[in-house]
Design an enzyme around this catalytic site. Sequence first.
Site, short mmCIF file in Angstrom:
data_model
loop_
_atom_site.label_atom_id
_atom_site.label_comp_id
_atom_site.label_asym_id
_atom_site.label_seq_id
_atom_site.Cartn_x
_atom_site.Cartn_y
_atom_site.Cartn_z
N GLY A 14 0.76 -1.24 0.00
CA GLY A 14 0.00 0.00 0.00
C GLY A 14 0.79 1.28 0.00
N SER A 20 2.64 8.43 2.13
CA SER A 20 1.88 7.26 2.60
C SER A 20 2.33 6.82 3.98
CB SER A 20 2.08 6.08 1.63
OG SER A 20 1.57 6.38 0.34
N ASP A 67 -3.49 -7.09 -6.94
CA ASP A 67 -4.85 -6.52 -6.95
C ASP A 67 -5.63 -7.28 -5.87
OD1 ASP A 67 -7.67 -6.80 -9.30
OD2 ASP A 67 -7.49 -5.95 -7.28
N ALA A 98 -12.99 3.38 -0.51
CA ALA A 98 -14.44 3.54 -0.57
C ALA A 98 -14.72 4.61 -1.63
CB ALA A 98 -15.01 3.98 0.77
N TYR A 158 -17.11 10.06 7.86
CA TYR A 158 -16.32 8.86 7.59
C TYR A 158 -17.21 7.72 7.08
CZ TYR A 158 -12.22 5.80 8.30
OH TYR A 158 -11.16 4.94 8.12
N LYS A 165 -14.12 -0.24 8.64
CA LYS A 165 -13.06 -0.34 9.66
C LYS A 165 -13.54 -1.15 10.87
CE LYS A 165 -9.70 1.98 7.67
NZ LYS A 165 -8.51 1.31 7.15
N THR A 196 -2.56 12.34 3.70
CA THR A 196 -2.13 11.43 2.63
C THR A 196 -3.06 11.61 1.44
OG1 THR A 196 -3.64 9.71 3.37
CG2 THR A 196 -1.41 9.70 4.34
C1 LIG Z 1 -13.81 12.51 8.58
C2 LIG Z 1 -12.64 11.70 9.04
C3 LIG Z 1 -11.36 12.49 8.87
C4 LIG Z 1 -10.15 11.66 9.33
C5 LIG Z 1 -9.91 10.53 8.35
C6 LIG Z 1 -8.59 9.81 8.68
C7 LIG Z 1 -8.36 8.83 7.58
C8 LIG Z 1 -7.66 9.21 6.44
C9 LIG Z 1 -7.44 8.29 5.40
C10 LIG Z 1 -7.96 7.01 5.51
O1 LIG Z 1 -7.77 6.06 4.52
C11 LIG Z 1 -8.65 6.06 3.46
C12 LIG Z 1 -8.36 5.20 2.40
C13 LIG Z 1 -9.16 5.19 1.27
C14 LIG Z 1 -10.27 6.01 1.23
O2 LIG Z 1 -11.07 5.99 0.10
C15 LIG Z 1 -10.79 6.94 -0.86
C16 LIG Z 1 -9.73 7.84 -0.74
C17 LIG Z 1 -9.54 8.77 -1.79
C18 LIG Z 1 -10.38 8.76 -2.88
C19 LIG Z 1 -11.41 7.82 -2.90
O3 LIG Z 1 -12.24 7.80 -3.95
N1 LIG Z 1 -11.61 6.94 -1.90
C20 LIG Z 1 -10.57 6.84 2.29
C21 LIG Z 1 -9.76 6.87 3.43
C22 LIG Z 1 -8.67 6.64 6.65
O4 LIG Z 1 -9.15 5.37 6.70
C23 LIG Z 1 -8.89 7.54 7.69
#
Ligand SMILES: CCCCCCc1ccc(Oc2ccc(Oc3cccc(O)n3)cc2)c(O)c1
Length: 257
Positions: A14, A20, A67, A98, A158, A165, A196
């Site tokens: 990842g 990252s 993948d 997501a 979230y 999660k 990130t």
């Molecule tokens: C409102 C909560 C703010 C704090 C969020 C902290 C966080 C930041 C990043 C995190 O990792 C993801 C990984 C993928 C993800 O899905 C995405 C990311 C970017 C674009 C997209 O279409 N989906 C959303 C969060 C995560 O699980 C948690």
Amino acid sequence: MNFSLEGRTYVVMGVANKRSIAWGIAQSLHNAGARLVFTYANERFEKPVRDLAATLDRDDSLFYECDVTSDEAIEQTFENIKNDVGVIHGLAHCIAFAKREELSGEFLNTSREGFALAQDISAFSLAAIARSAKDLMTEGGSILTLTYLGGERVVENYNVMGVAKASLDATMRYLANDLGKYGVRVNAISAGPIRTVSAKGVGDFNAILKEIEERSPLRKPVTKEEVGDTAYFLMSDLSRGVTGEIIHVDSGYNIMG
Ligand SMILES: CCCCCCc1ccc(Oc2ccc(Oc3cccc(O)n3)cc2)c(O)c1
């Protein structure tokens, strides 16, 4: 007993770029003497990962595409890793996804397909990967995944990832139960918000970052290096008595009401 990772090999899944969390983990494990195996989702990520690994002071890393939505792809990836390195001593699962439009607004509007996609990539993938990786951990091992507070209680926006999660956390515990008898530990690091590329996809990220700096016990933002060092602890023999656990690396924010 020494707590170096010399002579050990770890898979880090990842790494997308230098921001990252997975790269913070890779740096800490490398600095502890580990040899690293990187996997990436598709060829778009191969060059950025190779370029980052080239900045490390040993060039013994290996790279594989994986993948995680395909069981065959996971099986093939770990078959290839087994052929090339034989034994691994742990694995960092830093993978989640997501649909962006389901990471803000009301959870009520989550689609059946979006819910399943988030579960598949962000939670089931840990079980599928653990099943394949277990066979390479013939000298015992430590598996870690990244989770977030939004899976333990509601964090505005979230939404569908919070439910994924919660599923990931339970998946981690059930895997810890199964794999303990094989000498494999399974834990999670619950990281506070870190800027990130993934964080950009979650609504109002900046507000949460500000809240951490103002209200968390340590009154400071969380860094990928802090998460990396806790990952080093979880991969090392220092944590040999710990499995099925979630360690919060979040400046203590989770203890606040
Ligand atoms: C409102 C909560 C703010 C704090 C969020 C902290 C966080 C930041 C990043 C995190 O990792 C993801 C990984 C993928 C993800 O899905 C995405 C990311 C970017 C674009 C997209 O279409 N989906 C959303 C969060 C995560 O699980 C948690």
